[in-house]
Design an enzyme around this catalytic site. Sequence first.
Site, PDB file in Angstrom:
ATOM      1  N   ASP A   1       0.879  -1.169   0.000  1.00 57.95           N
ATOM      2  CA  ASP A   1       0.000   0.000   0.000  1.00 57.95           C
ATOM      3  C   ASP A   1       0.918   1.221   0.000  1.00 57.95           C
ATOM      4  O   ASP A   1       1.412   1.629   1.046  1.00 57.95           O
ATOM      5  CB  ASP A   1      -0.900  -0.005   1.235  1.00 57.95           C
ATOM      6  CG  ASP A   1      -1.746   1.255   1.331  1.00 57.95           C
ATOM      7  OD1 ASP A   1      -2.203   1.749   0.282  1.00 57.95           O
ATOM      8  OD2 ASP A   1      -1.956   1.753   2.462  1.00 57.95           O
TER       9      ASP A   1
ATOM     10  N   GLU B   1      -1.319  -1.549  -4.625  1.00 58.43           N
ATOM     11  CA  GLU B   1      -2.561  -0.789  -4.779  1.00 58.43           C
ATOM     12  C   GLU B   1      -2.324   0.363  -5.751  1.00 58.43           C
ATOM     13  O   GLU B   1      -1.292   1.031  -5.703  1.00 58.43           O
ATOM     14  CB  GLU B   1      -3.028  -0.250  -3.430  1.00 58.43           C
ATOM     15  CG  GLU B   1      -4.400   0.398  -3.517  1.00 58.43           C
ATOM     16  CD  GLU B   1      -4.960   0.739  -2.151  1.00 58.43           C
ATOM     17  OE1 GLU B   1      -5.261  -0.184  -1.385  1.00 58.43           O
ATOM     18  OE2 GLU B   1      -5.077   1.940  -1.863  1.00 58.43           O
TER      19      GLU B   1
ATOM     20  N   ASP C   1      -1.822   1.023   7.779  1.00 53.50           N
ATOM     21  CA  ASP C   1      -1.115   0.879   6.503  1.00 53.50           C
ATOM     22  C   ASP C   1      -0.608  -0.550   6.297  1.00 53.50           C
ATOM     23  O   ASP C   1      -0.620  -1.065   5.176  1.00 53.50           O
ATOM     24  CB  ASP C   1       0.036   1.885   6.402  1.00 53.50           C
ATOM     25  CG  ASP C   1      -0.484   3.314   6.350  1.00 53.50           C
ATOM     26  OD1 ASP C   1      -1.142   3.660   5.351  1.00 53.50           O
ATOM     27  OD2 ASP C   1      -0.264   4.072   7.317  1.00 53.50           O
TER      28      ASP C   1
END
Length: 178
Positions: free
Chosen positions: A11, A71, A143
């Site tokens: 991410d 992502e 996260d």
Amino acid sequence: MSATVRILGIDPGSRVTGFGVIDVRGRDHFYVASGCIKTPADAPLADRIAVIVRHIGEVVTVYKPQQAAVEQVFVNVNPASTLMLGQARGAALAALVSHKLPVSEYTALQVKQAVVGKGKAAKEQVQHMVVQMLGLSGTPQPDAADGLAVALTHALRNHGLAAKLNPSGMQVKRGRFQ
């Protein structure tokens, strides 16, 4: 017995990049590691990018994933933030590709849909489902949970039941193939 596949999920972020490593064996998912790569907020962008590249390289070296998933960037209201996020994502992609890893990309909507079942899920819902799916005793940092969710999305889409039932890769939406 099914072979084990190790997946690294990323991410990306210019301040905090989350990562998660899972093993997939058949339909089962196992937690390996997760964490956050934090960059100094006052450092020049080039230095922050270097931190991301270096630390992702270390994660790859230590955990030896066979596949990676990242992502995708969403367009923010603030164009400068979107550009910085894109640069952090580019750093992550460069680090992964330099280690010869095959990389897949997923939107935030796809990640939430795969892990929670709805694309408009809150971060807390994603964290909760990551804990449930991996049988964790505690909740990872947001996260890091997102990195794990990206890895789980890749596993579910490519190694899970959905991939076996739908080998063509067509998306199923409202009971129809599209």
